[in-house]
Every structure is written in structure tokens, then in C-alpha cells.
Scaffold this motif. Structure first.
Motif, mmCIF file in Angstrom:
data_model
loop_
_atom_site.group_PDB
_atom_site.id
_atom_site.type_symbol
_atom_site.label_atom_id
_atom_site.label_comp_id
_atom_site.label_asym_id
_atom_site.label_seq_id
_atom_site.Cartn_x
_atom_site.Cartn_y
_atom_site.Cartn_z
ATOM 1 N N VAL A 291 4.931 -4.257 15.596
ATOM 2 C CA VAL A 291 4.275 -4.941 14.968
ATOM 3 C C VAL A 291 4.307 -4.571 13.404
ATOM 4 O O VAL A 291 4.395 -5.623 12.297
ATOM 5 C CB VAL A 291 2.692 -4.783 15.317
ATOM 6 C CG1 VAL A 291 1.789 -5.496 14.173
ATOM 7 C CG2 VAL A 291 2.678 -5.740 16.701
ATOM 8 N N ASP A 294 8.848 -5.094 12.375
ATOM 9 C CA ASP A 294 9.673 -6.396 12.672
ATOM 10 C C ASP A 294 9.412 -7.563 11.763
ATOM 11 O O ASP A 294 8.111 -7.667 11.433
ATOM 12 C CB ASP A 294 9.313 -6.945 14.031
ATOM 13 C CG ASP A 294 10.218 -8.096 14.594
ATOM 14 O OD1 ASP A 294 11.155 -7.471 15.012
ATOM 15 O OD2 ASP A 294 9.945 -9.166 14.371
ATOM 16 N N ARG A 296 9.618 -10.809 12.014
ATOM 17 C CA ARG A 296 8.818 -11.837 12.709
ATOM 18 C C ARG A 296 7.410 -11.529 12.642
ATOM 19 O O ARG A 296 6.602 -12.375 12.361
ATOM 20 C CB ARG A 296 9.456 -11.972 13.999
ATOM 21 C CG ARG A 296 10.943 -12.464 13.997
ATOM 22 C CD ARG A 296 11.322 -12.785 15.507
ATOM 23 N NE ARG A 296 11.540 -11.376 16.039
ATOM 24 C CZ ARG A 296 11.911 -11.082 17.465
ATOM 25 N NH1 ARG A 296 12.137 -11.890 18.089
ATOM 26 N NH2 ARG A 296 11.870 -9.728 17.798
ATOM 27 N N ALA A 297 7.117 -10.242 13.119
ATOM 28 C CA ALA A 297 5.788 -10.010 13.062
ATOM 29 C C ALA A 297 4.939 -10.059 11.745
ATOM 30 O O ALA A 297 3.798 -10.231 11.512
ATOM 31 C CB ALA A 297 5.590 -8.433 13.823
ATOM 32 N N LYS A 298 5.629 -9.302 10.817
ATOM 33 C CA LYS A 298 5.335 -9.524 9.339
ATOM 34 C C LYS A 298 5.148 -10.934 9.048
ATOM 35 O O LYS A 298 4.163 -11.154 8.333
ATOM 36 C CB LYS A 298 6.143 -8.684 8.533
ATOM 37 C CG LYS A 298 6.188 -7.203 8.798
ATOM 38 C CD LYS A 298 7.024 -6.720 7.759
ATOM 39 C CE LYS A 298 7.060 -5.104 7.848
ATOM 40 N NZ LYS A 298 8.260 -4.541 6.937
ATOM 41 N N TYR A 314 -2.945 -13.588 17.200
ATOM 42 C CA TYR A 314 -1.699 -12.974 16.840
ATOM 43 C C TYR A 314 -1.021 -12.155 17.736
ATOM 44 O O TYR A 314 0.085 -12.079 18.103
ATOM 45 C CB TYR A 314 -2.061 -12.029 15.749
ATOM 46 C CG TYR A 314 -1.224 -11.264 14.929
ATOM 47 C CD1 TYR A 314 -0.166 -11.888 14.328
ATOM 48 C CD2 TYR A 314 -1.017 -9.882 15.006
ATOM 49 C CE1 TYR A 314 0.763 -11.283 13.479
ATOM 50 C CE2 TYR A 314 -0.432 -8.970 14.367
ATOM 51 C CZ TYR A 314 0.935 -9.684 13.567
ATOM 52 O OH TYR A 314 1.780 -8.946 12.877
ATOM 53 N N TRP A 315 -1.989 -11.267 18.308
ATOM 54 C CA TRP A 315 -1.499 -10.229 19.522
ATOM 55 C C TRP A 315 -0.907 -10.913 20.781
ATOM 56 O O TRP A 315 0.259 -10.391 21.072
ATOM 57 C CB TRP A 315 -2.879 -9.228 19.940
ATOM 58 C CG TRP A 315 -3.359 -8.695 18.648
ATOM 59 C CD1 TRP A 315 -4.799 -8.925 18.442
ATOM 60 C CD2 TRP A 315 -2.862 -7.784 17.999
ATOM 61 N NE1 TRP A 315 -4.996 -8.297 17.115
ATOM 62 C CE2 TRP A 315 -3.856 -7.715 16.874
ATOM 63 C CE3 TRP A 315 -1.538 -7.032 17.627
ATOM 64 C CZ2 TRP A 315 -3.704 -6.793 15.854
ATOM 65 C CZ3 TRP A 315 -1.537 -6.201 16.538
ATOM 66 C CH2 TRP A 315 -2.548 -6.052 15.792
ATOM 67 N N LEU A 318 2.717 -12.597 19.903
ATOM 68 C CA LEU A 318 3.599 -11.568 19.859
ATOM 69 C C LEU A 318 4.027 -10.866 21.276
ATOM 70 O O LEU A 318 5.159 -10.772 21.408
ATOM 71 C CB LEU A 318 3.263 -10.458 18.817
ATOM 72 C CG LEU A 318 3.352 -10.803 17.183
ATOM 73 C CD1 LEU A 318 2.821 -9.621 16.276
ATOM 74 C CD2 LEU A 318 4.723 -11.443 16.919
ATOM 75 N N VAL A 324 10.330 -8.166 22.787
ATOM 76 C CA VAL A 324 9.208 -7.263 22.176
ATOM 77 C C VAL A 324 9.001 -6.253 23.203
ATOM 78 O O VAL A 324 8.737 -6.393 24.465
ATOM 79 C CB VAL A 324 7.609 -8.100 21.755
ATOM 80 C CG1 VAL A 324 6.601 -7.249 21.466
ATOM 81 C CG2 VAL A 324 8.239 -9.185 20.682
ATOM 82 N N SER A 327 6.616 -6.306 26.561
ATOM 83 C CA SER A 327 5.783 -7.950 26.531
ATOM 84 C C SER A 327 5.550 -8.304 27.661
ATOM 85 O O SER A 327 6.213 -7.733 28.740
ATOM 86 C CB SER A 327 6.976 -8.680 25.873
ATOM 87 O OG SER A 327 8.232 -8.828 26.420
#
Length: 427
Positions: A291, A294, A296-298, A314-315, A318, A324, A327
Motif C-alpha cells: 500500500v 505500489d 497503483r495504491a498511491k 480503499y482497502w 486493493l 496484491v 489478496s
């Protein structure tokens, strides 16, 4: 730490009234309730049989419990007590457990993020319940909190090497990005911790555990070993309003809220499919590192800054991405993270709230104890010891008794909520 229920005189009054009430409602239950069973050893001078009856859902106990509730003395000003005490006194008087309870727990340390802003007495109950020396705890104190409150929290946390205040604090607005930002700030601190924590769990100041630390470890190891726990589903149509226009936070003169603008919002970056779920989670350390690093996460975090209640998408979003760490792409609502009585779930997942609703969430009253004690969830929300002190005190002592009964180390007297040392172990 306040004693449960009533003072000695109040206790006698409660028992006397309970005899009369029980004689009227069910004479056959009288002896069973008023006799304290030999095998049940409670920590604390309080009407343990009343708590037991409340946990069993006996109607007469609700009446007596309400009478005891009215007899409770006003809450102590915990902040003043903390600021006037040294650490050794605080740790002893607040009954903190100072040794790991089992090897299994030592081998699986946890991290906690606790966001707080009010009710110091409830935070103390929560921290006392979840504290164990092998874990690590990041406490986020809302910038809006009174200075005396923040000062008392800092004093208390300074007594422990594994409890700390987040290095960056937010002015938290309900349903705003600042709530998500508080968790991110703590994660940035926790990844640098020397404690090799395996999962991080987020809490708020009105939560209380339903499972012991060992039970939480066993649940995460057995069912979610190496995986993230983020209950949720693809964003439903009725939740799309949260991400279709931009939202802004307003904070001024003690008021704070989130409001929508007329500006339309573009879709999420990288064509990410949005999910919707609970803001509560249990995340692996590898996922947290992802998180924070990465792209994409940012980018999703940046895109979420002007959405409504972004911690509820959000959580889980992702965690549904297949590449991930830890995941769970096919997961739905499964995962017993938090017991919550939502107003719109009356008659579906629960029969009603015996306390009162705040933002459609039940603040538990006496009649909810039977439901809570039978819940499979790790934690429950929400509690208010100033309104329903018997509820939190019954749960607090019941919980501590279970912790101490499962100890693999000799139990120390200060870990009990009374002067009498009544807990014995096989060691």
C-alpha cells in the motif's frame, strides 16, 4: 478503573430489589440467580450474578441492571488521575497485563491502529483489554481533541515501549479522507517497527474486543493465514454517489463535516474496479508495505481524497486485485471483524438495539449483552461507559476472566480487577 455496577450500599440495594422482582417474574429462577456458582470465580467486587443473568438474557436482570445503572457514581476524571500518577502506579492500578499469556501469541505478534478523539475512560478500557507486551500499538489522537485529553493519552502511552502516538496527526472528519489518512499515517510508522507483527488491525475508541488476543491469533492463523481480511463486494449502485462527484471537508469553530460539490469526478485510476465494504480490516505486513510503495495504491489513494468515506472502498478494492500480497479476489462479506447492530438490519441480523442509535449504529445497552456474548466477531462497536457503564464493566471483567483462565504463565495479582487474588492456573 471504576468498579462495576454499584457501591457496596448500591449493591445491597440492587440485590434486595432483584429478590422482589424475581419473585414476581419467575420464582423458580431466584435461587439460580442469587447463588454464585462455585466454579465461576470473578475478578472484582460487583454483582457478578447480575452480569451472568444479563449475558443469559433474563428479563428481570434488565430491570435490576437499569436500577444499578442509575446508582453508578459519576465517572472519574481519568485524565487528572493519569497526569498525577507515575507509570508504575498506572500500570498496576489500571491492571495492564505485563507478560505474554502463551508461546503461541509470542510467535504471532499483532499490530494495532487505534483512532481516538473522546472518552478517555473508554480508551483506557480498550487499551487495557487488548494490551500485551509482544504486540505494537499506534494511537492516532484527533487534532480536534482537547489538550488535556491529548496530554493524558501521551502520558499513558509513554509508559510502554510498544505503544506510541502517530508521528503525524490528522483533524479527523467523519466520512472524510482524514479518517483514511490517520490509518495511513500509522502504517508508515508501523512498517519501521522492530516488532515483527504479522497482521495489523484497526480500531476506534468505542470498540471493545469480543475475543482474547490468543483467539484472535488463532482465527487469523487458521482462516486468514497470510491473507488480508477486508469484507466487501463490488460497489453497489446505491453507493456510487460517494465517488461520482467530489466531496470536501469542512472544519471550523468546533464543527466538521463532509459535503458534496457539483463537480463530477472521473473514474478511478488504472481502470481499477471499485469495491465497497467495511472500514475495519486485518491486513498482513506485506500488504501494508505494498500500500505504501505500489504506484497503483498511491494513485488510488490520491484519487480517493475527494470521495465520501474512502476508507470503505480503499482497502477492500486493493485487496481484490489478484497480484496484491495476501489478496482475496473472490471474497465477499465473510470475515468476523466487527459486530455492529445497524439500524437497517433490525429484524434481519439482530432484533433491535436496547441502547440508542448514533449515525444508525447501536450504542449497546443492557439488553444487547446476550447478543454480544454470543457473537463470533473479534470486536464490537460501539460502547459508551458514561451512558451504559454496567455494559462495559460486565464485558470488561468477563473478558479479563477469560484471558486469565487461558494463561500459560502464573497470574499476577495486579492483573485482576480486585484486591482479592482469586484466579489460579495450573502452573
Amino acid at each position: 478503573m471504576s468498579l462495576l455496577g454499584c457501591t457496596k450500599s448500591g449493591f445491597i440495594l440492587c440485590i434486595g430489589l432483584s429478590i422482589i422482582l424475581l419473585a414476581i417474574t419467575n420464582i423458580n429462577q431466584l435461587d439460580n440467580w442469587l447463588t454464585v456458582e462455585e466454579e465461576i470465580k470473578e475478578c472484582g467486587f460487583y454483582p457478578g450474578e447480575l452480569c451472568k443473568a444479563l449475558f443469559e438474557g433474563k428479563p428481570a436482570a434488565l430491570v435490576v441492571g437499569n436500577i444499578c445503572q442509575e446508582a453508578l457514581p459519576p465517572p472519574r476524571e481519568e485524565g487528572a488521575v493519569i497526569l498525577q500518577s507515575n507509570c508504575s502506579t498506572l500500570i498496576t492500578n489500571l491492571h495492564f497485563i505485563t507478560k505474554p499469556m502463551s508461546i503461541e501469541e509470542v510467535d504471532y505478534p499483532l499490530a494495532y491502529i487505534v483512532t481516538i478523539h473522546k472518552q478517555l475512560d473508554m480508551f483506557i478500557k480498550l487499551l487495557t483489554a487488548i494490551y500485551t507486551p509482544q504486540n505494537v500499538y499506534c494511537i492516532h489522537v484527533d487534532q480536534k481533541s482537547p489538550k488535556t485529553y491529548s496530554k493524558a493519552v501521551r502520558k499513558l502511552t509513554s509508559c510502554f515501549g510498544n505503544v506510541f502516538i502517530a508521528s503525524q496527526l490528522e483533524t479527523v472528519v467523519y466520512a472524510g479522507f482524514s479518517r483514511l489518512g490517520a490509518d495511513i499515517n500509522c502504517m508508515q510508522d508501523l512498517v519501521h517497527s522492530d516488532i515483527p507483527w504479522r497482521h495489523v488491525i484497526n480500531l476506534c475508541g468505542q470498540d471493545f474486543p469480543m475475543k482474547t488476543n490468543r483467539e484472535i491469533v488463532q482465527y487469523l492463523k487458521s482462516k486468514w493465514n497470510g491473507r488480508n481480511l477486508t469484507p466487501g463486494v463490488i460497489q453497489p449502485l446505491h453507493m456510487k454517489y460517494r465517488t461520482q462527484v467530489t466531496y470536501k471537508e469542512f472544519v471550523h469553530m468546533g464543527m466538521s463535516y463532509v459535503y458534496p460539490t457539483k463537480e463530477a469526478k472521473s473514474g478511478p485510476p488504472h481502470n481499477i474496479t471499485l469495491y465497497f465494504g467495511t472500514a475495519y480490516y486485518a491486513l498482513t505486513r506485506e500488504f501494508v508495505e505494498f500500500v505504501l510503495t505500489d504506484q497503483r495504491a498511491k494513485d488510488l489513494l490520491e484519487w480517493s481524497k475527494d470521495t465520501y468515506s474512502p476508507d470503505e472502498h480503499y482497502w477492500v478494492t486493493l485487496n481484490r486485485m489478484k497480484d496484491v500480497p495476501g489478496s482475496t479476489p473472490e471474497a465477499g462479506w465473510e470475515g468476523n471483524i466487527r459486530a455492529v447492530k445497524w439500524r437497517d438490519q433490525e429484524g434481519i441480523s439482530h432484533s433491535g438495539c436496547s441502547g440508542h442509535y448514533v449515525r444508525d449504529i447501536c450504542v449497546y445497552g443492557l439488553g444487547d449483552l446476550h447478543w454480544l456474548i454470543n457473537s463470533p466477531h473479534l470486536f464490537a462497536n460501539k460502547f459508551d461507559p458514561r451512558r451504559y457503564g454496567v455494559v462495559t464493566d460486565c464485558l470488561e471483567r468477563h473478558f479479563r476472566l477469560r484471558v486469565l483462565k487461558g494463561a500459560e504463565v502464573p497470574v499476577e495479582q495486579s492483573w485482576c480487577f480486585q484486591d482479592e487474588y482469586s484466579i489460579k492456573t495450573s502452573h
